[in-house]
Scaffold this motif. Structure first.
Motif, PDB file in Angstrom:
ATOM      1  N   LYS A  63      19.977  22.810 -45.726  1.00  0.00           N
ATOM      2  CA  LYS A  63      19.371  22.709 -47.054  1.00  0.00           C
ATOM      3  C   LYS A  63      17.856  22.582 -46.961  1.00  0.00           C
ATOM      4  O   LYS A  63      17.112  23.284 -47.654  1.00  0.00           O
ATOM      5  CB  LYS A  63      19.923  21.489 -47.802  1.00  0.00           C
ATOM      6  CG  LYS A  63      21.297  21.643 -48.394  1.00  0.00           C
ATOM      7  CD  LYS A  63      21.637  20.402 -49.190  1.00  0.00           C
ATOM      8  CE  LYS A  63      23.039  20.442 -49.758  1.00  0.00           C
ATOM      9  NZ  LYS A  63      23.338  19.236 -50.555  1.00  0.00           N
ATOM     10  N   HIS A  64      17.393  21.680 -46.105  1.00  0.00           N
ATOM     11  CA  HIS A  64      15.958  21.451 -45.996  1.00  0.00           C
ATOM     12  C   HIS A  64      15.248  22.603 -45.305  1.00  0.00           C
ATOM     13  O   HIS A  64      14.114  22.942 -45.648  1.00  0.00           O
ATOM     14  CB  HIS A  64      15.699  20.132 -45.262  1.00  0.00           C
ATOM     15  CG  HIS A  64      15.927  18.926 -46.105  1.00  0.00           C
ATOM     16  ND1 HIS A  64      17.191  18.520 -46.495  1.00  0.00           N
ATOM     17  CD2 HIS A  64      15.071  18.046 -46.664  1.00  0.00           C
ATOM     18  CE1 HIS A  64      17.093  17.438 -47.234  1.00  0.00           C
ATOM     19  NE2 HIS A  64      15.823  17.130 -47.365  1.00  0.00           N
ATOM     20  N   ALA A  65      15.932  23.229 -44.343  1.00  0.00           N
ATOM     21  CA  ALA A  65      15.335  24.387 -43.678  1.00  0.00           C
ATOM     22  C   ALA A  65      15.157  25.536 -44.633  1.00  0.00           C
ATOM     23  O   ALA A  65      14.211  26.321 -44.524  1.00  0.00           O
ATOM     24  CB  ALA A  65      16.215  24.816 -42.493  1.00  0.00           C
ATOM     25  N   PHE A 109       9.324  19.338 -29.500  1.00  0.00           N
ATOM     26  CA  PHE A 109      10.245  18.279 -29.910  1.00  0.00           C
ATOM     27  C   PHE A 109      10.623  18.370 -31.386  1.00  0.00           C
ATOM     28  O   PHE A 109       9.793  18.625 -32.249  1.00  0.00           O
ATOM     29  CB  PHE A 109       9.602  16.913 -29.644  1.00  0.00           C
ATOM     30  CG  PHE A 109      10.231  15.771 -30.399  1.00  0.00           C
ATOM     31  CD1 PHE A 109      11.322  15.103 -29.865  1.00  0.00           C
ATOM     32  CD2 PHE A 109       9.747  15.380 -31.646  1.00  0.00           C
ATOM     33  CE1 PHE A 109      11.913  14.057 -30.564  1.00  0.00           C
ATOM     34  CE2 PHE A 109      10.329  14.332 -32.343  1.00  0.00           C
ATOM     35  CZ  PHE A 109      11.416  13.672 -31.797  1.00  0.00           C
ATOM     36  N   LYS A 110      11.915  18.143 -31.663  1.00  0.00           N
ATOM     37  CA  LYS A 110      12.367  18.025 -33.048  1.00  0.00           C
ATOM     38  C   LYS A 110      13.591  17.112 -33.081  1.00  0.00           C
ATOM     39  O   LYS A 110      14.519  17.263 -32.277  1.00  0.00           O
ATOM     40  CB  LYS A 110      12.728  19.379 -33.662  1.00  0.00           C
ATOM     41  CG  LYS A 110      13.031  19.297 -35.171  1.00  0.00           C
ATOM     42  CD  LYS A 110      13.215  20.678 -35.760  1.00  0.00           C
ATOM     43  CE  LYS A 110      13.450  20.620 -37.267  1.00  0.00           C
ATOM     44  NZ  LYS A 110      12.252  20.113 -38.002  1.00  0.00           N
ATOM     45  N   LEU A 111      13.589  16.160 -34.005  1.00  0.00           N
ATOM     46  CA  LEU A 111      14.738  15.291 -34.228  1.00  0.00           C
ATOM     47  C   LEU A 111      14.922  15.112 -35.723  1.00  0.00           C
ATOM     48  O   LEU A 111      13.983  14.748 -36.435  1.00  0.00           O
ATOM     49  CB  LEU A 111      14.554  13.937 -33.545  1.00  0.00           C
ATOM     50  CG  LEU A 111      15.760  12.991 -33.562  1.00  0.00           C
ATOM     51  CD1 LEU A 111      15.785  12.114 -32.309  1.00  0.00           C
ATOM     52  CD2 LEU A 111      15.790  12.104 -34.810  1.00  0.00           C
ATOM     53  N   VAL A 112      16.131  15.402 -36.195  1.00  0.00           N
ATOM     54  CA  VAL A 112      16.456  15.214 -37.603  1.00  0.00           C
ATOM     55  C   VAL A 112      17.640  14.261 -37.689  1.00  0.00           C
ATOM     56  O   VAL A 112      18.499  14.228 -36.796  1.00  0.00           O
ATOM     57  CB  VAL A 112      16.780  16.549 -38.317  1.00  0.00           C
ATOM     58  CG1 VAL A 112      15.583  17.474 -38.278  1.00  0.00           C
ATOM     59  CG2 VAL A 112      17.987  17.232 -37.692  1.00  0.00           C
ATOM     60  N   SER A 113      17.690  13.498 -38.758  1.00  0.00           N
ATOM     61  CA  SER A 113      18.763  12.521 -38.908  1.00  0.00           C
ATOM     62  C   SER A 113      19.147  12.377 -40.370  1.00  0.00           C
ATOM     63  O   SER A 113      18.408  12.789 -41.275  1.00  0.00           O
ATOM     64  CB  SER A 113      18.324  11.157 -38.356  1.00  0.00           C
ATOM     65  OG  SER A 113      17.236  10.640 -39.120  1.00  0.00           O
ATOM     66  N   ASN A 172      10.020  29.265 -31.745  1.00  0.00           N
ATOM     67  CA  ASN A 172      10.146  30.560 -32.420  1.00  0.00           C
ATOM     68  C   ASN A 172      11.215  30.533 -33.511  1.00  0.00           C
ATOM     69  O   ASN A 172      12.059  31.426 -33.616  1.00  0.00           O
ATOM     70  CB  ASN A 172      10.458  31.665 -31.396  1.00  0.00           C
ATOM     71  CG  ASN A 172       9.378  31.805 -30.351  1.00  0.00           C
ATOM     72  OD1 ASN A 172       8.188  31.718 -30.661  1.00  0.00           O
ATOM     73  ND2 ASN A 172       9.783  31.997 -29.101  1.00  0.00           N
ATOM     74  N   LYS A 173      11.189  29.445 -34.290  1.00  0.00           N
ATOM     75  CA  LYS A 173      12.097  29.260 -35.421  1.00  0.00           C
ATOM     76  C   LYS A 173      13.566  29.119 -35.012  1.00  0.00           C
ATOM     77  O   LYS A 173      14.468  29.305 -35.823  1.00  0.00           O
ATOM     78  CB  LYS A 173      11.953  30.403 -36.435  1.00  0.00           C
ATOM     79  CG  LYS A 173      10.568  30.501 -37.063  1.00  0.00           C
ATOM     80  CD  LYS A 173      10.506  31.590 -38.109  1.00  0.00           C
ATOM     81  CE  LYS A 173       9.126  31.652 -38.745  1.00  0.00           C
ATOM     82  NZ  LYS A 173       9.034  32.708 -39.786  1.00  0.00           N
ATOM     83  N   GLU A 180      19.554  33.890 -42.140  1.00  0.00           N
ATOM     84  CA  GLU A 180      18.640  34.936 -42.604  1.00  0.00           C
ATOM     85  C   GLU A 180      17.576  34.336 -43.514  1.00  0.00           C
ATOM     86  O   GLU A 180      17.840  33.424 -44.299  1.00  0.00           O
ATOM     87  CB  GLU A 180      19.422  36.021 -43.357  1.00  0.00           C
ATOM     88  CG  GLU A 180      20.462  36.739 -42.508  1.00  0.00           C
ATOM     89  CD  GLU A 180      19.849  37.575 -41.397  1.00  0.00           C
ATOM     90  OE1 GLU A 180      18.631  37.836 -41.454  1.00  0.00           O
ATOM     91  OE2 GLU A 180      20.585  37.948 -40.463  1.00  0.00           O
ATOM     92  N   SER A 181      16.373  34.875 -43.416  1.00  0.00           N
ATOM     93  CA  SER A 181      15.245  34.302 -44.148  1.00  0.00           C
ATOM     94  C   SER A 181      15.426  34.353 -45.666  1.00  0.00           C
ATOM     95  O   SER A 181      14.906  33.512 -46.387  1.00  0.00           O
ATOM     96  CB  SER A 181      13.952  35.026 -43.753  1.00  0.00           C
ATOM     97  OG  SER A 181      14.050  36.414 -44.043  1.00  0.00           O
ATOM     98  N   ASP A 182      16.172  35.366 -46.154  1.00  0.00           N
ATOM     99  CA  ASP A 182      16.325  35.486 -47.598  1.00  0.00           C
ATOM    100  C   ASP A 182      17.583  34.783 -48.119  1.00  0.00           C
ATOM    101  O   ASP A 182      17.883  34.836 -49.299  1.00  0.00           O
ATOM    102  CB  ASP A 182      16.353  36.965 -48.009  1.00  0.00           C
ATOM    103  CG  ASP A 182      17.464  37.739 -47.295  1.00  0.00           C
ATOM    104  OD1 ASP A 182      17.990  37.216 -46.296  1.00  0.00           O
ATOM    105  OD2 ASP A 182      17.775  38.856 -47.746  1.00  0.00           O
TER     106      ASP A 182
END
Length: 202
Positions: A192-194, A142-146, A163-164, A52-54
């Motif tokens: 956490k970062h999101a 494209f998205k890559l997180v590490s 779309n998030k 949830e956004s909040d």
């Protein structure tokens, strides 16, 4: 790219071709076309987790079971006890393309060790061109997180961000960091970062 093709099976006996797709977004035009025009032999759905956004990471953490919260604390405590550094990276496409063999190698080693169902020839081919990651790299979504522990890739998630919603067909963990539950740390750091809670304490 609305899907990642895994294999094409040509049935010569029945003069048919079967296409196996992975990671098809159910909101995509491709999925709608398939449902209306193509005879689908089988379908497996994967659920997504909605943040949830909040909500903050701390509120997300508090809603986890007691055992899961303890496992997360233990993982972070082990990093601290062993004096290990941890870094979260949201990689850009250009950097991944330049170092793609590092990611491919990690996947091949993991698969050979965990599942032992990959031939030597296939492992060599995947080292140079792992099909799912290569397909993801061609997409505008494209998205890559590490996460990096002591300068080494401890784990990564690669997929499509639309779309998030982050669709993740490829998640790879480095077994060298199994002691620290690298997969769990990767997901925690991503959340956490999101949520912008980079200083959250667990």
């Amino acid at each position: 790219h609305d899907a990642l093709p895994i294999c094409i099976i040509n049935d010569l006996n029945n003069n048919q071709i079967s296409l196996h797709l992975s990671g098809v977004n159910e909101n995509s035009n491709l999925y709608k076309l398939m449902k209306n025009k193509i005879a689908i032999k089988g379908e497996t759905k994967c659920s997504a987790i909605k943040l949830e956004s909040d909500n903050t990471f701390d509120s997300f953490f508090k809603n986890l079971s007691k055992s899961v919260r303890q496992n997360i604390r233990t993982a972070y405590n082990r990093l601290q006890t062993d004096n290990k550094s941890i870094e979260y990276r949201d990689e850009n496409k250009g950097a991944v393309k330049k170092t793609i063999r590092h990611y491919n190698k990690l996947y091949v080693v993991r698969r050979l060790k965990r599942y032992k169902n990959m031939s030597i020839l296939k492992s060599i081919c995947y080292y140079f061109n792992e099909p799912i990651l290569s397909s993801i790299l061609k997409s505008n979504h494209f998205k890559l997180v590490s996460i990096i522990i002591d300068g080494q890739i401890a784990g990564y998630m690669a997929g499509l961000l639309q779309n998030k919603v982050f669709y993740v067909p490829r998640l790879v963990i480095n077994d060298k960091f199994a002691k620290y539950s690298a997969g769990m740390l990767l997901i925690c750091e991503f959340i956490k970062h999101a949520k912008g809670d980079r200083k959250s304490v667990v």
